[in-house]
Design a protein around this motif. Structure first.
Motif, PDB file in Angstrom:
ATOM      1  N   THR A  28     -38.339  32.260 110.158  1.00  0.00           N
ATOM      2  CA  THR A  28     -37.739  32.085 111.483  1.00  0.00           C
ATOM      3  C   THR A  28     -36.285  31.689 111.322  1.00  0.00           C
ATOM      4  O   THR A  28     -35.954  30.839 110.489  1.00  0.00           O
ATOM      5  N   ALA A  29     -35.408  32.314 112.129  1.00  0.00           N
ATOM      6  CA  ALA A  29     -33.987  31.970 112.110  1.00  0.00           C
ATOM      7  C   ALA A  29     -33.453  32.027 113.529  1.00  0.00           C
ATOM      8  O   ALA A  29     -33.921  32.799 114.369  1.00  0.00           O
ATOM      9  N   THR A  30     -32.452  31.193 113.818  1.00  0.00           N
ATOM     10  CA  THR A  30     -31.812  31.153 115.140  1.00  0.00           C
ATOM     11  C   THR A  30     -30.312  31.274 114.953  1.00  0.00           C
ATOM     12  O   THR A  30     -29.741  30.685 114.039  1.00  0.00           O
ATOM     13  N   GLY A  31     -29.666  32.077 115.790  1.00  0.00           N
ATOM     14  CA  GLY A  31     -28.224  32.212 115.669  1.00  0.00           C
ATOM     15  C   GLY A  31     -27.612  32.823 116.903  1.00  0.00           C
ATOM     16  O   GLY A  31     -28.314  33.291 117.812  1.00  0.00           O
ATOM     17  N   ASN A  32     -26.327  32.806 116.937  1.00  0.00           N
ATOM     18  CA  ASN A  32     -25.581  33.388 118.047  1.00  0.00           C
ATOM     19  C   ASN A  32     -25.084  34.779 117.637  1.00  0.00           C
ATOM     20  O   ASN A  32     -24.608  34.990 116.528  1.00  0.00           O
ATOM     21  N   PHE A  33     -25.202  35.704 118.560  1.00  0.00           N
ATOM     22  CA  PHE A  33     -24.837  37.077 118.281  1.00  0.00           C
ATOM     23  C   PHE A  33     -23.866  37.581 119.325  1.00  0.00           C
ATOM     24  O   PHE A  33     -23.900  37.179 120.486  1.00  0.00           O
ATOM     25  N   THR A  34     -23.030  38.501 118.882  1.00  0.00           N
ATOM     26  CA  THR A  34     -22.045  39.115 119.765  1.00  0.00           C
ATOM     27  C   THR A  34     -22.563  40.476 120.206  1.00  0.00           C
ATOM     28  O   THR A  34     -23.115  41.232 119.393  1.00  0.00           O
ATOM     29  N   ALA A  35     -22.382  40.793 121.445  1.00  0.00           N
ATOM     30  CA  ALA A  35     -22.917  42.022 122.013  1.00  0.00           C
ATOM     31  C   ALA A  35     -22.417  43.243 121.256  1.00  0.00           C
ATOM     32  O   ALA A  35     -21.254  43.319 120.857  1.00  0.00           O
ATOM     33  N   GLU A  36     -23.321  44.202 121.096  1.00  0.00           N
ATOM     34  CA  GLU A  36     -23.058  45.515 120.529  1.00  0.00           C
ATOM     35  C   GLU A  36     -22.759  45.503 119.023  1.00  0.00           C
ATOM     36  O   GLU A  36     -22.492  46.546 118.450  1.00  0.00           O
ATOM     37  N   GLU A  37     -22.769  44.332 118.391  1.00  0.00           N
ATOM     38  CA  GLU A  37     -22.537  44.285 116.955  1.00  0.00           C
ATOM     39  C   GLU A  37     -23.877  44.160 116.208  1.00  0.00           C
ATOM     40  O   GLU A  37     -24.759  43.407 116.629  1.00  0.00           O
ATOM     41  N   PHE A  38     -23.994  44.901 115.119  1.00  0.00           N
ATOM     42  CA  PHE A  38     -25.214  44.807 114.294  1.00  0.00           C
ATOM     43  C   PHE A  38     -25.101  43.609 113.358  1.00  0.00           C
ATOM     44  O   PHE A  38     -24.059  43.367 112.761  1.00  0.00           O
ATOM     45  N   VAL A  39     -26.172  42.896 113.265  1.00  0.00           N
ATOM     46  CA  VAL A  39     -26.228  41.717 112.399  1.00  0.00           C
ATOM     47  C   VAL A  39     -27.393  41.881 111.434  1.00  0.00           C
ATOM     48  O   VAL A  39     -28.515  42.184 111.860  1.00  0.00           O
ATOM     49  N   ALA A  40     -27.138  41.705 110.141  1.00  0.00           N
ATOM     50  CA  ALA A  40     -28.186  41.799 109.125  1.00  0.00           C
ATOM     51  C   ALA A  40     -28.737  40.403 108.829  1.00  0.00           C
ATOM     52  O   ALA A  40     -27.972  39.457 108.635  1.00  0.00           O
ATOM     53  N   ILE A  41     -30.033  40.318 108.857  1.00  0.00           N
ATOM     54  CA  ILE A  41     -30.707  39.041 108.578  1.00  0.00           C
ATOM     55  C   ILE A  41     -31.508  39.183 107.295  1.00  0.00           C
ATOM     56  O   ILE A  41     -32.368  40.064 107.175  1.00  0.00           O
ATOM     57  N   ASP A  42     -31.228  38.334 106.291  1.00  0.00           N
ATOM     58  CA  ASP A  42     -31.976  38.341 105.038  1.00  0.00           C
ATOM     59  C   ASP A  42     -33.197  37.452 105.206  1.00  0.00           C
ATOM     60  O   ASP A  42     -33.088  36.234 105.336  1.00  0.00           O
TER      61      ASP A  42
END
Length: 282
Positions: A17-31
């Motif tokens: 489980t991970a929690t974070g803030n994301f910016t719209a329309e950008e892809f974010v990779a989670i390890d």
């Protein structure tokens, strides 16, 4: 993960489980780390705020079992040495590996996988085949790997020497080889005379008798053993003609008494005596 709205998200994959803030329309990779072979639910939650309601999106993730790499290494291939087969299986978690039908315990190697040691024993000359079979585990499929290697015999290092000599003195032959046991070798003199002999403690010497003056050769053959290779060596030697010591005695006489010539030699044979115009063989 990509989203259409900025904000805080929670991602769950199995026990991760991970929690974070994301910016719209950008892809974010989670390890999410290394996961065991299985099927997982991937759950992404958008956390409610003053402008947007909470939202949940799910996906399914399947991780198939991998085919293991089986590494086989033999620590020596020298004859008469005690050999060990080393088996390495990265990422393995099983209890044992089967080597030529024998189960051998696998032990952890610094958390990187498992390995096993299989004692082959004292090596003899020949070709060896070993097959390691891994039955698989929760993350790896069943697999097998074979190693083949050859153990060579030791060189015999057969050496034959014969010194040149003069007729009347028999030449001496010296034969050596690395095998220190009592072994039989075969001698062939001038491609005609054949006989067998025994070499003890790796060497033998003796006279070659009955040879006339001239160029000669001897071929020596060792048939080998379970440890030493067969080998053949040839030696060439020369027997020079021997010198002849001749003594001639002629006594003074008074004419017309007959003349006597005395010849002394250290070798029996036919000699020609010439006195003036007279020639006689004796």
């Amino acid at each position: 993960i990509s989203c259409s709205v900025d904000g805080e998200y929670t991602i769950t994959v199995g026990t991760f489980t991970a929690t974070g803030n994301f910016t719209a329309e950008e892809f974010v990779a989670i390890d999410v780390g290394i996961l065991a072979a299985d099927t997982y639910d991937v759950v992404v939650n958008y956390i409610e705020n003053e402008n947007y309601n909470a939202e949940t999106e799910t996906a399914s993730l399947t991780i198939e079992k991998a085919t293991p790499e089986i590494i086989l290494v033999v620590d020596t291939t020298e004859i008469l040495e005690n050999a060990t087969l080393l088996v390495g299986i990265p990422l393995a978690t099983g209890d044992f590996v089967t080597i030529n039908g024998v189960n051998v315990e696998l032990v952890d190697y610094m958390g990187l996988g498992e390995y096993a040691e299989y004692n082959i024993g004292i090596l003899k000359a020949g070709t060896y085949n070993f097959t390691a079979v891994y039955a698989g585990d929760k993350n790896l499929t069943a697999a097998n790997e074979t190693i083949t290697f050859t153990v060579d015999k030791l060189p015999s290092n057969l050496v034959v020497t014969v010194e040149n000599t003069t007729y009347g003195t028999d030449p001496i032959m010296i034969v050596t080889l690395d095998n220190k046991e009592n072994v039989i070798v075969n001698f062939v003199f001038d491609d005609e005379i054949e006989q067998a002999g025994i070499i003890k403690n790796g060497s033998v010497s003796g006279e070659i008798v009955g040879m006339a003056a001239g160029d000669h050769k001897v071929v020596v053959t060792y048939g080998g053993s379970d440890i030493y290779e067969a080998e053949t060596q040839t030696a060439y030697y020369t027997i020079d003609k021997a010198p002849i010591n001749i003594e001639v005695v002629v006594d003074d006489v008074v004419y017309p008494s007959p003349i006597t010539v005395t010849v002394k030699a250290d070798v029996a044979g036919t000699y020609t005596v010439k006195l003036g115009t007279t020639t006689e063989e004796r």
